[in-house]
Design an enzyme around this catalytic site. Structure first.
Site, PDB file in Angstrom:
ATOM      1  N   GLU A 263       0.634  -1.272  -0.100  1.00 24.88           N
ATOM      2  CA  GLU A 263      -0.051  -0.057  -0.075  1.00 24.88           C
ATOM      3  C   GLU A 263       0.938   1.311   0.040  1.00 24.88           C
ATOM      4  O   GLU A 263       0.420   2.115  -0.562  1.00 24.88           O
ATOM      5  CB  GLU A 263      -0.986  -0.016   1.265  1.00 24.88           C
ATOM      6  CG  GLU A 263      -1.962  -1.116   1.123  1.00 24.88           C
ATOM      7  CD  GLU A 263      -2.553  -1.438  -0.138  1.00 24.88           C
ATOM      8  OE1 GLU A 263      -3.154  -0.285  -0.696  1.00 24.88           O
ATOM      9  OE2 GLU A 263      -2.969  -2.462  -0.314  1.00 24.88           O
ATOM     10  N   GLU A 292      -0.771  -0.911  -9.780  1.00 19.95           N
ATOM     11  CA  GLU A 292      -0.074  -2.205  -9.314  1.00 19.95           C
ATOM     12  C   GLU A 292       1.287  -2.285  -9.652  1.00 19.95           C
ATOM     13  O   GLU A 292       2.004  -2.846  -8.858  1.00 19.95           O
ATOM     14  CB  GLU A 292      -0.770  -3.310  -9.842  1.00 19.95           C
ATOM     15  CG  GLU A 292      -2.275  -3.560  -9.290  1.00 19.95           C
ATOM     16  CD  GLU A 292      -2.370  -3.664  -7.612  1.00 19.95           C
ATOM     17  OE1 GLU A 292      -1.492  -4.784  -7.275  1.00 19.95           O
ATOM     18  OE2 GLU A 292      -2.971  -3.046  -6.955  1.00 19.95           O
TER      19      GLU A 292
HETATM   20 ZN    ZN Z   1      -2.681  -2.995  -4.814  1.00 15.23          ZN
END
Ligand code: ZN
Length: 497
Positions: A263, A292
């Protein structure tokens, strides 16, 4: 700045204010809000989203947006905002408002139906709703498709512009051809990796303390962000002065630790967006996949690298003396890289992760473009798990009902997860030519790496598409081979293949 853009500005500010409020309520709902607040908060969010819809979709904004399209003298950032607004308007225009609202009502209920069906391990209770969601999504994609464009391509484009089925078919065929046999070789190697010391009765306080330390070490700025606890870890972005991450604490030390690093990777992206872009329609990450790529880069490529832990492993040992006191750094790093095929995507290791995504991609494609029927999903899901991962889920809770995405109507989202890993590996291969990444990690100089990513990726927000960013950064279009090579090298070494 042009006169028309000047007129559009207060409208943009209204859109962003409403969006920010919605996001903040959603974050609060998932973290700190009292249990009983849920129903009323849902109502507040519903009203705000209606207001947002009207703020984007009204005659005045349309007129100004189209006028701005022809206006000269707009800066790059202003032109990008107009482009984004026009795209948003086109999306809304294509769908009749009654159908759009009916779909919003359907998905609000669908999430609840899915939650209950998952709890009760009952696919039949969810199947009729899922059929309706798919019908709507196919209809909407049909409305929005350009001539000759496939419906699933329309959906994919919402999450990862520039990546059509054609490109993804190639990508996933490489994954299938290379990673499935690699996993089989890993299992056949019979190399046993001990990771028992990662499990224990850790207190939340212990985990939080080290979690905060690691987040800050990676680069999270607690003056511009906060960290809270939620059922599933996520990152929320209000603007580049307020980015919030969450985590969860349990019996596995690595689960909270690496989800915090993950995160933090997302957060660094949002914190790095340029000041003239933040709080605008283009003031966030370029795409799901690019996002991502950053989270998984920090979590896996850096975070599971031995060099990363050289300066701080002793801190971890001090925090958990009973579990890690006698565990060497080498043993720790091997443990956090252990490959174990399982049923659950969000718990998957770096090697098996993309196979979970491959399965979802194949199923979505068949549901939208082929003739796969919803009622057959549980069986085909299990067949594919058995074929690619060698494990067969015994129930739908650990199988086809595990992810929330389909109940929300998000088809075309999953591929971004695997693409992110692949983007990251391509970036890593290139970075290593420009700097000694291992040495920087060993010396604790993460700021050099952060700065490099900020300069090439983060600052631009949505000004550039993911393929453009990759090309400009690495000198090459997207190339899945870097990812395969990275995994082969890493797991080949770990399992002595
Ligand atoms: Zn993620």
């Amino acid at each position: 700045m042009g006169a028309k853009f000047e007129e559009l500005k207060p409208h943009f500010e209204r859109m962003m204010a409403l969006k920010t409020a919605m996001i903040l309520f959603e974050w609060d709902d998932a973290t700190l809000a009292p249990k009983e607040a849920g129903k009323l908060t849902e109502k507040v969010i519903g009203t705000l989203s209606g207001e947002y819809f009207c703020a984007v979709n009204n005659d005045k904004v349309r007129e100004l947006a189209h006028a701005c399209e022809k206006e000269e003298g707009l800066s790059e950032a202003e032109a990008a905002q107009v482009r984004e607004l026009l795209e948003e308007i086109a999306k809304l225009d294509a769908i009749p408002q009654e159908e759009y609202q009916a779909f919003a009502r359907l998905t609000a209920g669908a999430v609840r139906t899915w939650t209950k069906a998952k709890e009760e391990n009952d696919f039949d209770a969810f199947a009729p709703t899922l059929e309706k969601v798919i019908d709507y999504q196919k209809k909407f994609a049909g409305y929005r498709a350009k001539e000759g464009q496939k419906k699933y391509d329309v959906m994919l484009n919402d999450f990862e512009p520039g990546f059509s089925m054609e490109l993804l078919d190639t990508f996933f065929s490489v994954i299938k051809k290379e990673i499935v046999p690699l996993l089989k070789a890993v299992q056949a190697s019979h190399v046993e990796i001990d990771d028992s010391f990662l499990t224990g009765d850790f207190t939340d306080e212990q985990q939080e303390k080290i979690g905060r330390f690691v987040a800050e070490y990676v680069g999270f700025d607690f003056a511009k962000g906060v960290m809270a606890v939620s059922a599933h870890p996520f990152t929320t972005n209000l603007h580049n002065r307020d980015v919030r991450i969450t985590t969860h604490y349990g019996k596995n030390l690595d689960s909270s630790l690496f989800s915090i690093i993950h995160e933090t990777g997302h957060a660094l992206y949002e914190l790095g967006v340029r000041d003239d872009l933040t709080q605008t329609l283009v003031g966030e990450g370029a795409s799901m996949g690019m996002h991502e790529s950053q989270s998984r880069f920090f979590e896996n490529i850096l975070g599971r690298n031995k060099s990363f832990w050289v300066p701080i492993y002793s801190k971890l040992q001090e925090a958990f003396p009973e579990n890690l006191g006698k565990v060497s750094l080498d043993a720790f790093v091997r443990a956090v890289n252990k490959a174990t095929p399982g049923f659950i995507r969000t718990e998957a290791d770096e090697l098996t992760y993309s196979l979970h995504v491959l399965i979802r991609y194949e199923l979505e494609k068949e549901l939208i473009e082929g003739d796969l029927q919803v009622k057959d999903l549980p069986r085909i899901w299990a067949d594919k798990y058995e074929e690619y991962l060698g494990v067969r889920p015994e129930n739908v809770r650990e199988g086809v009902l595990q992810d929330i995405h389909w109940s929300q109507g998000s088809f075309g989202y999953f591929p971004s997860y695997a693409l992110g890993s692949a983007f990251g590996a391509q970036m890593y291969a290139h970075m290593k030519k420009e700097m000694d990444v291992d040495k920087l990690l060993e010396e604790g100089k993460l700021s050099v790496i952060r700065e490099y990513l900020r300069e090439h990726i983060h600052q631009y927000g949505k000004l550039k598409k993911s393929r453009e960013i990759l090309k400009e950064m690495t000198g090459e279009d997207f190339n899945a081979n870097y990812y395969v090579e990275y995994l082969k090298e890493k797991y080949g070494e770990l399992y002595a293949l």
